[in-house]
Design a protein around this motif. Sequence first.
Motif, PDB file in Angstrom:
ATOM      1  N   ILE A 124      17.335  23.212 -33.873  1.00 20.13           N
ATOM      2  CA  ILE A 124      16.529  22.911 -35.168  1.00 20.13           C
ATOM      3  C   ILE A 124      15.193  24.372 -35.426  1.00 20.13           C
ATOM      4  CG2 ILE A 124      13.975  21.539 -35.252  1.00 20.13           C
ATOM      5  CD1 ILE A 124      16.741  20.038 -32.877  1.00 20.13           C
ATOM      6  N   GLY A 125      15.595  24.378 -36.897  1.00 17.99           N
ATOM      7  CA  GLY A 125      15.029  26.025 -36.847  1.00 17.99           C
ATOM      8  C   GLY A 125      12.997  25.409 -37.202  1.00 17.99           C
ATOM      9  N   ASN A 142      17.367  23.771 -29.182  1.00 16.12           N
ATOM     10  CA  ASN A 142      18.272  23.067 -29.338  1.00 16.12           C
ATOM     11  C   ASN A 142      18.319  21.572 -28.962  1.00 16.12           C
ATOM     12  OD1 ASN A 142      18.043  21.776 -26.756  1.00 16.12           O
ATOM     13  ND2 ASN A 142      20.060  23.937 -25.903  1.00 16.12           N
ATOM     14  N   ARG A 143      18.775  20.539 -29.345  1.00 14.75           N
ATOM     15  CA  ARG A 143      18.675  19.952 -29.094  1.00 14.75           C
ATOM     16  C   ARG A 143      17.366  18.701 -27.859  1.00 14.75           C
ATOM     17  NH1 ARG A 143      16.808  15.837 -32.408  1.00 14.75           N
ATOM     18  NH2 ARG A 143      18.650  16.381 -34.034  1.00 14.75           N
ATOM     19  N   PHE A 152      10.297  19.244 -26.322  1.00 12.65           N
ATOM     20  CA  PHE A 152       9.107  19.711 -27.217  1.00 12.65           C
ATOM     21  C   PHE A 152       8.328  18.564 -27.824  1.00 12.65           C
ATOM     22  CE2 PHE A 152       7.130  21.574 -31.059  1.00 12.65           C
ATOM     23  CZ  PHE A 152       6.353  22.369 -30.760  1.00 12.65           C
ATOM     24  N   THR A 153       8.538  17.996 -28.450  1.00  9.74           N
ATOM     25  CA  THR A 153       7.838  17.238 -29.310  1.00  9.74           C
ATOM     26  C   THR A 153       7.338  15.921 -28.048  1.00  9.74           C
ATOM     27  OG1 THR A 153      10.031  15.421 -29.776  1.00  9.74           O
ATOM     28  CG2 THR A 153       9.261  17.080 -31.704  1.00  9.74           C
ATOM     29  N   THR A 196       0.702  16.565 -22.944  1.00  8.26           N
ATOM     30  CA  THR A 196       0.569  17.855 -22.079  1.00  8.26           C
ATOM     31  C   THR A 196       1.472  19.152 -23.158  1.00  8.26           C
ATOM     32  OG1 THR A 196       3.507  17.135 -22.406  1.00  8.26           O
ATOM     33  CG2 THR A 196       2.055  16.206 -21.016  1.00  8.26           C
ATOM     34  N   LEU A 197       1.040  19.079 -24.602  1.00  8.79           N
ATOM     35  CA  LEU A 197       1.340  20.227 -24.679  1.00  8.79           C
ATOM     36  C   LEU A 197       0.449  20.708 -26.269  1.00  8.79           C
ATOM     37  CD1 LEU A 197       2.992  23.307 -25.413  1.00  8.79           C
ATOM     38  CD2 LEU A 197       4.875  21.784 -26.916  1.00  8.79           C
TER      39      LEU A 197
END
Length: 66
Positions: A30-31, A46-47, A53-54, A61-62
Motif C-alpha cells: 500500500i502506497g 505491507n498489509r 498503522f490504521t 495510540t497513533l
Amino acid sequence: MQHPEFTNWHKSNHSDDGGCVEIAYADGLIGVRDSKDPAGPILTFNRHEWNAFTAGIVDGTLTPEG
C-alpha cells in the motif's frame, strides 16, 4: 522518488481541503502520498504494517502529535 508500481491512486474519503492523502495498491503493498505533491515521497506499507498503522489511528495510540 516516484514508485512506478503504484499507478492507480485514490484520494482518501477522509481527506479535507487542508490535508489530502492518496493511496494505491500494487504487488501486496500500500502506497500513501500527499495529493498536493504527487512527485514527492511515498510511504509504503505491507498489509501487516498497514493494519497496525490504521488500527493505531482508530484506537488513538497513533496521533499527529505522537
